[in-house]
Design a protein around this motif. Sequence first.
Motif, short mmCIF file in Angstrom:
data_model
loop_
_atom_site.label_atom_id
_atom_site.label_comp_id
_atom_site.label_asym_id
_atom_site.label_seq_id
_atom_site.Cartn_x
_atom_site.Cartn_y
_atom_site.Cartn_z
N MET A 1 -50.74 27.84 43.85
CA MET A 1 -50.95 29.26 43.87
C MET A 1 -49.61 30.01 43.93
N THR A 2 -48.71 29.57 44.77
CA THR A 2 -47.40 30.22 44.88
C THR A 2 -46.65 30.16 43.57
N ASN A 3 -46.68 29.00 42.94
CA ASN A 3 -46.01 28.84 41.65
C ASN A 3 -46.58 29.81 40.62
N THR A 4 -47.88 30.01 40.62
CA THR A 4 -48.54 30.93 39.68
C THR A 4 -48.07 32.36 39.92
N ILE A 5 -47.97 32.76 41.17
CA ILE A 5 -47.53 34.12 41.50
C ILE A 5 -46.08 34.33 41.05
N ILE A 6 -45.21 33.36 41.33
CA ILE A 6 -43.81 33.46 40.91
C ILE A 6 -43.73 33.54 39.39
N MET A 8 -46.09 34.54 37.23
CA MET A 8 -46.63 35.83 36.76
C MET A 8 -45.60 36.94 36.94
N ALA A 9 -44.97 36.98 38.09
CA ALA A 9 -43.95 38.00 38.34
C ALA A 9 -42.80 37.88 37.34
N LEU A 14 -40.42 40.87 36.85
CA LEU A 14 -40.26 41.24 38.26
C LEU A 14 -39.59 40.12 39.04
N ASP A 15 -38.85 40.49 40.07
CA ASP A 15 -38.29 39.51 40.99
C ASP A 15 -39.33 39.21 42.06
N THR A 16 -39.28 38.01 42.61
CA THR A 16 -40.18 37.66 43.70
C THR A 16 -39.39 37.55 45.00
N VAL A 17 -40.05 37.89 46.09
CA VAL A 17 -39.46 37.80 47.42
C VAL A 17 -40.37 36.93 48.26
N ALA A 18 -39.83 35.84 48.79
CA ALA A 18 -40.60 34.97 49.68
C ALA A 18 -40.16 35.24 51.12
N GLU A 19 -41.10 35.53 51.96
CA GLU A 19 -40.81 35.81 53.36
C GLU A 19 -41.40 34.71 54.25
N ASN A 34 -37.94 29.10 40.78
CA ASN A 34 -37.24 30.33 40.40
C ASN A 34 -37.61 31.57 41.20
N CYS A 35 -37.89 31.38 42.47
CA CYS A 35 -38.07 32.53 43.35
C CYS A 35 -36.68 33.13 43.58
N VAL A 36 -36.54 34.42 43.39
CA VAL A 36 -35.23 35.06 43.40
C VAL A 36 -34.71 35.34 44.80
N ILE A 37 -35.55 35.81 45.68
CA ILE A 37 -35.11 36.20 47.02
C ILE A 37 -35.96 35.46 48.05
#
Length: 71
Positions: A1-6, A8-9, A14-19, A34-37
């Motif tokens: 699921m996380t990979n799909t969101i990254i 899609m963004a 769009l850049d993605t931010v993982a918190e 390739n999550c950016v932040i």
Amino acid sequence: MTNTIISMASNLGLDTVAEGVETIVQASFLKENNCVIIQGCFYSTPRSSSLIRSLFLNHSIPYAHTSFLIN
């Protein structure tokens, strides 16, 4: 699921931010996908606003895991 969101963004430009990243496994997964932040206790525990101000003014921001910084 996380990979799909990254993905899609990224496809939308769009850049993605993982918190809340707490482990090297999580950070590695995000970096490989390739999550950016990325932020969380894996890199640094919460700091007081006065300490953050001092660190920025002195240009010396420590990281919990400096060998795993995302460029």
